[in-house]
Enzyme design. Sequence first.
Site, PDB file in Angstrom:
ATOM      1  N   GLU A 172       0.838  -1.220   0.000  1.00  0.00           N
ATOM      2  CA  GLU A 172       0.000   0.000   0.000  1.00  0.00           C
ATOM      3  C   GLU A 172       0.863   1.257   0.000  1.00  0.00           C
ATOM      4  O   GLU A 172       0.781   2.092   0.901  1.00  0.00           O
ATOM      5  CB  GLU A 172      -0.952  -0.014   1.203  1.00  0.00           C
ATOM      6  CG  GLU A 172      -1.973  -1.136   1.128  1.00  0.00           C
ATOM      7  CD  GLU A 172      -3.074  -1.059   2.173  1.00  0.00           C
ATOM      8  OE1 GLU A 172      -2.866  -0.427   3.213  1.00  0.00           O
ATOM      9  OE2 GLU A 172      -4.149  -1.641   1.953  1.00  0.00           O
ATOM     10  N   GLU A 361      -5.369  -8.483  -1.211  1.00  0.00           N
ATOM     11  CA  GLU A 361      -6.047  -8.290   0.079  1.00  0.00           C
ATOM     12  C   GLU A 361      -7.507  -7.971  -0.176  1.00  0.00           C
ATOM     13  O   GLU A 361      -7.818  -7.096  -0.983  1.00  0.00           O
ATOM     14  CB  GLU A 361      -5.464  -7.106   0.864  1.00  0.00           C
ATOM     15  CG  GLU A 361      -4.155  -7.363   1.525  1.00  0.00           C
ATOM     16  CD  GLU A 361      -3.732  -6.228   2.463  1.00  0.00           C
ATOM     17  OE1 GLU A 361      -4.612  -5.593   3.072  1.00  0.00           O
ATOM     18  OE2 GLU A 361      -2.521  -5.997   2.563  1.00  0.00           O
TER      19      GLU A 361
HETATM   20  C1  BG6 Z   1      -4.355  -3.057   4.705  1.00  0.00           C
HETATM   21  C2  BG6 Z   1      -3.011  -3.521   5.174  1.00  0.00           C
HETATM   22  O1  BG6 Z   1      -4.417  -1.702   4.915  1.00  0.00           O
HETATM   23  O2  BG6 Z   1      -5.493  -3.472   5.342  1.00  0.00           O
HETATM   24  C3  BG6 Z   1      -3.040  -4.638   6.180  1.00  0.00           C
HETATM   25  O3  BG6 Z   1      -2.148  -3.830   4.115  1.00  0.00           O
HETATM   26  C4  BG6 Z   1      -4.222  -4.442   7.102  1.00  0.00           C
HETATM   27  O4  BG6 Z   1      -1.798  -4.654   6.845  1.00  0.00           O
HETATM   28  C5  BG6 Z   1      -5.495  -4.511   6.284  1.00  0.00           C
HETATM   29  O5  BG6 Z   1      -4.261  -5.326   8.169  1.00  0.00           O
HETATM   30  C6  BG6 Z   1      -6.770  -4.390   7.090  1.00  0.00           C
HETATM   31  O6  BG6 Z   1      -6.710  -3.299   7.940  1.00  0.00           O
HETATM   32  P1  BG6 Z   1      -6.992  -3.444   9.495  1.00  0.00           P
HETATM   33  O7  BG6 Z   1      -6.718  -2.124  10.087  1.00  0.00           O
HETATM   34  O8  BG6 Z   1      -8.398  -3.865   9.613  1.00  0.00           O
HETATM   35  O9  BG6 Z   1      -6.043  -4.483   9.964  1.00  0.00           O
END
Ligand code: BG6
Length: 464
Positions: A172, A361
Amino acid sequence: MKAFPKAFYWGGATAANQVEGAYLEDGKGFSTSDVQPQGVFGDVVERIPGDSGLKDIAIDFYHRYPEDISLFAEMGFNCLRVSIAWTRIFPNGDDAAPNEAGLAFYDKLFDEMAKHNITPLVTLSHYEMPWALVKNYGGWGNRKVIGFFERYARTVFERYKGKVKLWLTFNEINMSLHAPMTGVGLPSDSSKAEIYQAIHHQLVASALAVKACHEIVPEGKIGNMLLGGLMYPLSCKPEDIFKTLQENRGWQFFGDVQARGAYPGYMLRYFRDNGFTLEVTDADRDALKSTVDFISFSYYMTGCVTADEALNQKARGNILNMVPNPHLESSEWGWQIDPLGLRTLLNVLWDRYQKPLFIVENGLGAKDKVEADGSINDDYRISYLNDHLVQAREAIEDGVELMGFTSWGPIDLVSASKAELSKRYGFIYVDRHDDGTGTLARSKKKSFDWYKEVIATNGASLKA
Ligand code: BG6
């Protein structure tokens, strides 16, 4: 019949600092993540080694990875995204030689994946860098850090070239604009000009890593990684449309440099209009010409943009400060759920870059309830993932070239934004809680068998 390609990567995605724990074991150095116990937006707290904040043990993947990987294999994963902690390899970033114990850990990890025919997809830098590089050099604000990163990248490419063929540079990379300590090792009160200079150094480092990967792992592929923060106009007013174009370019700029090899004109104008004079050398311009092989991104939500200040109230808990969309529901953390937005985003990225895409993701962070019999009925997670995968399949029908899907947090892990354990993403439950209690035992949620079936049928079991 609509289908995913035969050679599709199915799996999950993790990050070292959110799963491994063992934060000072085997010679590992302190990272920026270790000094942000409250999460990626949190203040820096230089903790005493031995402090038991959640990321210190995390879910103890460092010691339990064989059990976890065998559970992933049981679900049918053919791909697992992990990150290497830079501080396990170069504890201070500028060390004379790499730390052999750290290198050996990832050897064991990749060997374990190979045993189960799981292809590693490895992020070089996921939301952390050696803390010593921040303290002693000023983080990515210092051009010397480019060289330290390149050396780290070359070291791991050389070491793992026989085991790892799929790489990502910075997780990101556009998040530095919102969380400068996490992204580029700069204090949160840094000026925009300072942040963009640090980002420039990181973009050059990313391109140098691409070049190094092509030299050292010629049959490998390396991608960038964007937070796919797709924005919609709140209305059809021309001012809203234009502002939305600009907001989307705020994150697309990173992809434009990494995929096209030069700064786009709109960004040069933005720098001019704001009086930012970045130091960009001819060698930097040359380096940027090494472009990524594929585009990877995270996708969780969309948001809206308005030019009307009175309507410009921020969505609750939304990390990108987007204006809420009145047509969408939100997760318990205020992230607006928009499966169709994933199809739009895939098409936007494909139209823009014409390079293969990889969803690295996607998932739903939610509180899970363990029933008296130990079962966890996470139908909300199943429905979220089902609906997003259906839209990914639609995008493939639209002509998008999609390499794979690794859902975020296939096993519960420490969340990034607030460093919580109660925000769970997994198909596998981990018995650990926000207060640090729990046995760390793993158990399968209802979604475990659901995802297994999706993978086994290459998506045919999804409900359109
Ligand atoms: C992304 C990141 O922003 O979202 C991850 O690459 C992160 O590291 C994921 O865990 C979800 O965000 P969060 O804050 O719910 O863990």
